[in-house]
Structure formats: structure tokens, C-alpha cells
Design a protein around this motif. Structure first.
Motif, PDB file in Angstrom:
ATOM      1  N   GLU A  14      39.971  23.447  35.143  1.00 34.42           N
ATOM      2  CA  GLU A  14      39.599  22.994  36.483  1.00 34.42           C
ATOM      3  C   GLU A  14      40.799  23.086  37.419  1.00 34.42           C
ATOM      4  O   GLU A  14      41.933  23.265  36.974  1.00 34.42           O
ATOM      5  CB  GLU A  14      38.992  21.592  36.467  1.00 34.42           C
ATOM      6  CG  GLU A  14      39.873  20.518  35.906  1.00 34.42           C
ATOM      7  CD  GLU A  14      39.253  19.129  36.014  1.00 34.42           C
ATOM      8  OE1 GLU A  14      38.303  18.903  36.772  1.00 34.42           O
ATOM      9  OE2 GLU A  14      39.783  18.243  35.322  1.00 34.42           O
ATOM     10  N   HIS A  15      40.535  22.981  38.705  1.00 29.77           N
ATOM     11  CA  HIS A  15      41.592  23.026  39.722  1.00 29.77           C
ATOM     12  C   HIS A  15      41.436  21.853  40.683  1.00 29.77           C
ATOM     13  O   HIS A  15      40.319  21.466  41.038  1.00 29.77           O
ATOM     14  CB  HIS A  15      41.483  24.275  40.602  1.00 29.77           C
ATOM     15  CG  HIS A  15      41.775  25.571  39.931  1.00 29.77           C
ATOM     16  ND1 HIS A  15      42.825  25.765  39.069  1.00 29.77           N
ATOM     17  CD2 HIS A  15      41.161  26.785  40.043  1.00 29.77           C
ATOM     18  CE1 HIS A  15      42.835  27.028  38.668  1.00 29.77           C
ATOM     19  NE2 HIS A  15      41.831  27.662  39.227  1.00 29.77           N
ATOM     20  N   GLY A  16      42.604  21.353  41.149  1.00 31.79           N
ATOM     21  CA  GLY A  16      42.683  20.526  42.354  1.00 31.79           C
ATOM     22  C   GLY A  16      43.545  21.325  43.306  1.00 31.79           C
ATOM     23  O   GLY A  16      44.710  21.583  42.994  1.00 31.79           O
ATOM     24  N   THR A  57      36.541  37.638  40.936  1.00 26.57           N
ATOM     25  CA  THR A  57      35.890  36.333  41.025  1.00 26.57           C
ATOM     26  C   THR A  57      36.044  35.716  39.652  1.00 26.57           C
ATOM     27  O   THR A  57      35.486  36.205  38.678  1.00 26.57           O
ATOM     28  CB  THR A  57      34.406  36.487  41.405  1.00 26.57           C
ATOM     29  OG1 THR A  57      34.363  37.070  42.703  1.00 26.57           O
ATOM     30  CG2 THR A  57      33.693  35.150  41.431  1.00 26.57           C
ATOM     31  N   GLU A  58      36.872  34.676  39.586  1.00 24.93           N
ATOM     32  CA  GLU A  58      37.201  34.068  38.292  1.00 24.93           C
ATOM     33  C   GLU A  58      36.145  33.053  37.891  1.00 24.93           C
ATOM     34  O   GLU A  58      35.615  32.345  38.755  1.00 24.93           O
ATOM     35  CB  GLU A  58      38.516  33.267  38.399  1.00 24.93           C
ATOM     36  CG  GLU A  58      39.686  34.019  38.909  1.00 24.93           C
ATOM     37  CD  GLU A  58      40.879  33.088  39.147  1.00 24.93           C
ATOM     38  OE1 GLU A  58      40.747  31.850  39.045  1.00 24.93           O
ATOM     39  OE2 GLU A  58      41.948  33.633  39.436  1.00 24.93           O
ATOM     40  N   THR A  59      35.928  32.935  36.595  1.00 28.10           N
ATOM     41  CA  THR A  59      35.111  31.842  36.058  1.00 28.10           C
ATOM     42  C   THR A  59      35.801  31.390  34.784  1.00 28.10           C
ATOM     43  O   THR A  59      35.889  32.157  33.828  1.00 28.10           O
ATOM     44  CB  THR A  59      33.675  32.326  35.743  1.00 28.10           C
ATOM     45  OG1 THR A  59      33.161  32.983  36.910  1.00 28.10           O
ATOM     46  CG2 THR A  59      32.759  31.172  35.405  1.00 28.10           C
ATOM     47  N   HIS A  60      36.361  30.195  34.779  1.00 24.85           N
ATOM     48  CA  HIS A  60      37.162  29.764  33.623  1.00 24.85           C
ATOM     49  C   HIS A  60      36.954  28.286  33.298  1.00 24.85           C
ATOM     50  O   HIS A  60      36.527  27.499  34.142  1.00 24.85           O
ATOM     51  CB  HIS A  60      38.642  30.098  33.816  1.00 24.85           C
ATOM     52  CG  HIS A  60      39.227  29.672  35.136  1.00 24.85           C
ATOM     53  ND1 HIS A  60      39.337  28.356  35.496  1.00 24.85           N
ATOM     54  CD2 HIS A  60      39.755  30.397  36.158  1.00 24.85           C
ATOM     55  CE1 HIS A  60      39.917  28.283  36.688  1.00 24.85           C
ATOM     56  NE2 HIS A  60      40.176  29.507  37.115  1.00 24.85           N
ATOM     57  N   VAL A  61      37.310  27.979  32.066  1.00 26.92           N
ATOM     58  CA  VAL A  61      37.075  26.617  31.562  1.00 26.92           C
ATOM     59  C   VAL A  61      37.986  25.588  32.232  1.00 26.92           C
ATOM     60  O   VAL A  61      37.658  24.402  32.310  1.00 26.92           O
ATOM     61  CB  VAL A  61      37.239  26.590  30.018  1.00 26.92           C
ATOM     62  CG1 VAL A  61      38.671  26.845  29.600  1.00 26.92           C
ATOM     63  CG2 VAL A  61      36.741  25.277  29.426  1.00 26.92           C
ATOM     64  N   PRO A 111      32.545  29.558  39.480  1.00 23.24           N
ATOM     65  CA  PRO A 111      32.951  30.874  39.982  1.00 23.24           C
ATOM     66  C   PRO A 111      33.763  30.695  41.267  1.00 23.24           C
ATOM     67  O   PRO A 111      33.380  29.907  42.133  1.00 23.24           O
ATOM     68  CB  PRO A 111      31.620  31.583  40.260  1.00 23.24           C
ATOM     69  CG  PRO A 111      30.623  30.854  39.407  1.00 23.24           C
ATOM     70  CD  PRO A 111      31.082  29.426  39.376  1.00 23.24           C
ATOM     71  N   GLN A 112      34.887  31.404  41.363  1.00 17.35           N
ATOM     72  CA  GLN A 112      35.804  31.172  42.484  1.00 17.35           C
ATOM     73  C   GLN A 112      36.531  32.441  42.882  1.00 17.35           C
ATOM     74  O   GLN A 112      36.874  33.276  42.041  1.00 17.35           O
ATOM     75  CB  GLN A 112      36.850  30.115  42.091  1.00 17.35           C
ATOM     76  CG  GLN A 112      37.635  30.501  40.860  1.00 17.35           C
ATOM     77  CD  GLN A 112      38.331  29.330  40.191  1.00 17.35           C
ATOM     78  OE1 GLN A 112      39.530  29.168  40.330  1.00 17.35           O
ATOM     79  NE2 GLN A 112      37.566  28.521  39.470  1.00 17.35           N
ATOM     80  N   SER A 113      36.749  32.584  44.184  1.00 23.66           N
ATOM     81  CA  SER A 113      37.581  33.670  44.693  1.00 23.66           C
ATOM     82  C   SER A 113      38.088  33.275  46.069  1.00 23.66           C
ATOM     83  O   SER A 113      37.633  32.274  46.644  1.00 23.66           O
ATOM     84  CB  SER A 113      36.791  34.988  44.734  1.00 23.66           C
ATOM     85  OG  SER A 113      37.708  36.072  44.699  1.00 23.66           O
TER      86      SER A 113
HETATM   87 MN    MN Z   1      41.302  29.768  38.996  1.00 29.28          MN
END
Ligand code: MN
Ligand code: UGY
Length: 254
Positions: free
Chosen positions: A195-197, A189-193, A229-231
Motif C-alpha cells: 500500500e501507499h500513503g 499502470t501498477e497493481t501491487h500488494v 491499480p495506479q498510475s
Molecule cells: Mn506503487
């Protein structure tokens, strides 16, 4: 469109650090650069994103154009159909055909025109380019996802990552395509500075956003803001493919 006999439920979620936006809920916009196209605005600064992203549907013979403004870079990806891309300056000056899976990253110093050779749908991402002192602005990049090799992601043969933009400091963004076989997932589960589209090209699965698992499917758009947080877990039966933007290669502004 919902039938009058159906209930009002929706998968749409707009939160401070993420948004899940199924396509059927996004009304059409008419934009000056795309006078005869149907544009759906997927992401914009008004959402919290530091970029704008559109899904553009063009009947054959129609198109769009942008002049060079010296500030904005553009990434185009053909979802379906084919376009003629006319670049107005730099090493790639001239006409290029982009078929389904074709893409172009156009620097702020180049204007361009797009004409649909057939019924065409494309993604367009517009972002303010962040130049680096002593690093030259990149030249227009034109390619096709079919020619980009998928790399095994963190040791999992069921998760392949295609990087459409070279890893070079002249670029301030990454555009990647992830392919997940059914039952495979992001290993952390990633958490990073950054951003994503993210636009889902095929398949379906469960996306973890913030603190919640959500079902997602082909043609859904997801915005993930910094430190969301993303997965992902691909439920199948077809593999999932999604294309996503990421801001990279630059110092963190204080
Ligand atoms: Mn990511
Ligand atoms: O590159 C990425 O950050 C990617 N692993 N994130 C994602 O797929 N949500």
C-alpha cells in the motif's frame, strides 16, 4: 475554505481501495502527543490503511514527544521550517536539527521529542514495525532529501526516484520521492500488494486510481490500498514531486 457564493463540488473520494483527500477538507485534531500543534489525520486504520499518517503544523517553540513502546516505528519529514529532534536511545541519542527536506526514521526502541525552531509543518507516519527473526532492528536513520541522489526510473530521464531508506531487510518500509517532469508519467499502470500513503509536495497532474483518472495537486493526500491499480501523468507546468510510503521487505501473511 469555500465562499458562500461557491458551489459544493469536491475532489474528495473515499473508496474501498483508495482515497484522494485534498487538505482543505481535513479538520484539525488535537492529539495528546502534540498538545500545541494543529494535526490533520491523513490516513488511519479506520480508512483501511495499515498505518497512520499526520500532517502537523507547529508554531515556533511548540512540539511533541513519544515514548518508546517497543512496537511502533515513526517516520518524520519536514515539509517547511525546522525542528530540533531529541532522540532518547540508540546510536543517534542526542539532538539533531532537521531543516526543510530533513527526515528521520525512528525505531520502536527509541523515544523522541520534537521542538519547532520556527513555524514548521511536518509529515509523520506511524506504523507497527514487523521484526524479522535473526535480523536486528534498525538504528535511527537521519538524513535530508537534498543528499539523496535521484535514480532514473525505468529508463525515463524525466522520472527520478529518490529512496530515503536503504534497501536492507532490517527496514520494513520504503519512503521515496518521485519527481516527474511535465508530460512524463509512470511507465506502467501498477497493481501491487503493497500500500501507499502519498503526499504531493509540488506540481499537479492526473492520478489513475481504481479505474478513474483524477486531477491532483500540491498538498493532496492519496491512500492506495493493496492491489489498487495506479498510475500518474504530470501535466505541469512545474514538475510534480510526491513523497510516498510503501510497505516492503516482508513475507505475505496468509
Ligand atoms: Mn506503487
Ligand atoms: O514504488 C511504487 O510502487 C511507485 N512506483 N508507485 C507509485 O508511484 N504510485
Amino acid at each position: 475554505m469555500r465562499k458562500q457564493t461557491e458551489l459544493l463540488g469536491s475532489r474528495t473520494r473515499v473508496e474501498a481501495r483508495y482515497a484522494l483527500i485534498p487538505l482543505d477538507g481535513i479538520p484539525l485534531s488535537r492529539l495528546p502527543a502534540w498538545p500545541d500543534a494543529e494535526v490533520q489525520v491523513l490516513a488511519a486504520p479506520a480508512l483501511g490503511a495499515q498505518f497512520a499518517e499526520y500532517r502537523i503544523h507547529m508554531p515556533p517553540g511548540t512540539g511533541g514527544a513519544y515514548g518508546a513502546d517497543g512496537e511502533t516505528e515513526h517516520f518524520l519529514f519536514v515539509l517547511d521550517g525546522a525542528v530540533e529532534l531529541g532522540l532518547e536511545s540508540g546510536t543517534g541519542t542526542g539532538a539533531h536539527r532537521l531543516d526543510s527536506g530533513g527526515y528521520a526514521l525512528i525505531p520502536p526502541s527509541a523515544g523522541y521529542r520534537v521542538r519547532a525552531a520556527e513555524d514548521t509543518t511536518l509529515l509523520l507516519l506511524r506504523k507497527r514495525y514487523e521484526p524479522l527473526p535473526e535480523v536486528e532492528e534498525f538504528e535511527a536513520l537521519i538524513g535530508s532529501q537534498q543528499d539523496v541522489r535521484g535514480e532514473v526510473y525505468m529508463g525515463d530521464e524525466g522520472a527520478l526516484l529518490q529512496s530515503l531508506v536503504p534497501k536492507d531487510f532490517s527496514y520494513d518500509l520504503a519512503m521515496n520521492i518521485f519527481t516527474f517532469e511535465t508530460g512524463h508519467s509512470l511507465p506502467v499502470t501498477e497493481t501491487h500488494v503493497m500500500e501507499h500513503g502519498l503526499y504531493v509536495l509540488a506540481g499537479k497532474g492526473l492520478y489513475y486510481l481504481g479505474g478513474t483518472w483524477m486531477e491532483v495537486r500540491e498538498s493532496d493526500f492519496i491512500w492506495m490500498g493493496p492491489f489498487c491499480p495506479q498510475s500518474y501523468y504530470a501535466t505541469g507546468p512545474e514538475p510534480t514531486r510526491y513523497i510516498y510510503y510503501k510497505n516492503v521487505n516482508r513475507e505475505i501473511p496468509l
